[in-house]
Scaffold this active site. Sequence first.
Site, PDB file in Angstrom:
ATOM      1  N   TYR A   8      53.927  -6.979 -16.569  1.00  0.00           N
ATOM      2  CA  TYR A   8      54.368  -8.219 -15.913  1.00  0.00           C
ATOM      3  C   TYR A   8      54.289  -8.028 -14.409  1.00  0.00           C
ATOM      4  CZ  TYR A   8      55.993 -11.804 -19.083  1.00  0.00           C
ATOM      5  OH  TYR A   8      56.040 -12.841 -19.963  1.00  0.00           O
ATOM      6  N   THR A  41      36.072 -21.618 -12.550  1.00  0.00           N
ATOM      7  CA  THR A  41      36.247 -20.668 -13.639  1.00  0.00           C
ATOM      8  C   THR A  41      35.422 -19.435 -13.272  1.00  0.00           C
ATOM      9  OG1 THR A  41      34.451 -21.787 -14.779  1.00  0.00           O
ATOM     10  CG2 THR A  41      36.682 -22.289 -15.516  1.00  0.00           C
ATOM     11  N   LYS A  98      31.414 -18.711 -16.281  1.00  0.00           N
ATOM     12  CA  LYS A  98      30.172 -19.470 -16.500  1.00  0.00           C
ATOM     13  C   LYS A  98      29.035 -18.750 -15.758  1.00  0.00           C
ATOM     14  CE  LYS A  98      32.572 -23.777 -17.520  1.00  0.00           C
ATOM     15  NZ  LYS A  98      33.945 -23.816 -16.996  1.00  0.00           N
ATOM     16  N   ARG A 122      36.892 -14.895 -19.096  1.00  0.00           N
ATOM     17  CA  ARG A 122      37.435 -16.250 -19.066  1.00  0.00           C
ATOM     18  C   ARG A 122      38.623 -16.286 -18.102  1.00  0.00           C
ATOM     19  NH1 ARG A 122      34.845 -18.643 -22.931  1.00  0.00           N
ATOM     20  NH2 ARG A 122      35.834 -20.600 -22.409  1.00  0.00           N
TER      21      ARG A 122
HETATM   22  N1  DSN Z   1      34.348 -26.755 -21.436  1.00  0.00           N
HETATM   23  C1  DSN Z   1      33.644 -26.453 -20.208  1.00  0.00           C
HETATM   24  C2  DSN Z   1      32.230 -26.887 -20.261  1.00  0.00           C
HETATM   25  O1  DSN Z   1      31.632 -26.679 -21.291  1.00  0.00           O
HETATM   26  O2  DSN Z   1      31.699 -27.402 -19.298  1.00  0.00           O
HETATM   27  C3  DSN Z   1      34.342 -26.971 -19.036  1.00  0.00           C
HETATM   28  O3  DSN Z   1      35.654 -26.547 -19.053  1.00  0.00           O
END
Ligand code: DSN
Length: 421
Positions: A58, A230, A233, A239
């Site tokens: 924590y 995020t 990607k 994530r």
């Molecule tokens: N779910 C994501 C996407 O596929 O673009 C965005 O959060």
Amino acid sequence: MRAGHPASDLLATVDEAIHLAIEGEEKRQLGQLEMIASENFVSPSVRAALATVLTHKYAEGVPGRRYYGGCAFADEIEDICRARATRLFDADHANVQPHSGSQANMAGYFAFLEPGDRIMGMDLSHGGHLTHGSPVNFSGRFFDVASYGVREGDGLIDYDELRDAALRARPKMIVSGASAYPRTIDFEAFGEIAREVDAYHMCDLSHIAGLVAASHHPSPVPHADVVTTTTHKTLRGPRGGIVLCQAEHARVIDRTVFPFTQGGPLMHVIASKAVALGEALAPGFADYARRVVENARELAAALRERGVRLVSGGTDNHLLLVDLRDRDLSGKDAETALEEAGITVNKNTVPGEERSPFVTSGLRIGTPAVTTRGLGRDEMRTVGGWIADILDRPHDAPTARRVRGGVTELCARYPLFDPGR
Ligand code: DSN
């Protein structure tokens, strides 16, 4: 090469059900072409950081100001992560604690707004995200929403129309960024419009963060009050989320992430984000981002040549949006047909959509994951041909079998994960 991990081998002996499901997912990932635009494959190092003792800790608060003892190493890790994030994006300040993009956006909103304030984000069916004001999301429940969209003719954002809409609606915050917009976004124009109407400008960079980090898309950082992203990607991390902001907003952003929207940070994820950011700062990452865009362009060209209609006619980034309205085929059926042939994509609404989000008239196709796997322009030509074959004959079993065979052979040639690629 097997993508397995000693931790999942350990599970085989203690929790067979979960082990088998993970193994099934691993086989699925290895044996198909991952073309969901928001997904990617992380390096073994990024994964290694996730399965560590840091999950025990924590560390509520921020480095140097924690509510728990024993945070010396947590501080060290989070400081490294913050420093890498600010260096990568040339930002004054980073908060690396958001558990997800949605929570990063929640922090971005509530740092500056009160419930009932008006926000202006891109409509979901035009390529925006749920958190940009959809009525089924907290953003649409807490705020008064005035959406913008893309031009009907060419599928592009019309910045004059956006300005007129902002002058009419007078939002307190304008949100730039999208989940299904295949073209370059003019963040400077967003910044100017926001200033003119006295609104904050929040950019949700999630989809193209890796491209911006590698200078393959203009950066929003000089033109926005707050930038959220995020990390999983195009940025190719675990994530999670990050908030970037100017120095003057650092304190309010930190306080809005914790204690307003979250409790304890996920220190194992923050360590993993740090490793991924370190990879993105290394010289090879710019080449990766260049190939992502190059592959998307090649795929778009291959599909266009086969008569597949694309929203905006092509792409400048990592994704394409296929418009199926000239065919007797929904996005849902196209997604299923492609999955049966070993190509994973997602159904997607298209601008002017008349079907429900569960059915849709479009497909979103992205190149970040297949590029990580090592596929290049020649393979994009082949894959484009396969996708067109399936879209032309979605219910033809021999076509599906032939494409499935080709996908299996291609996946064997490009195993996951070869760190040399
Ligand atoms: N779910 C994501 C996407 O596929 O673009 C965005 O959060």
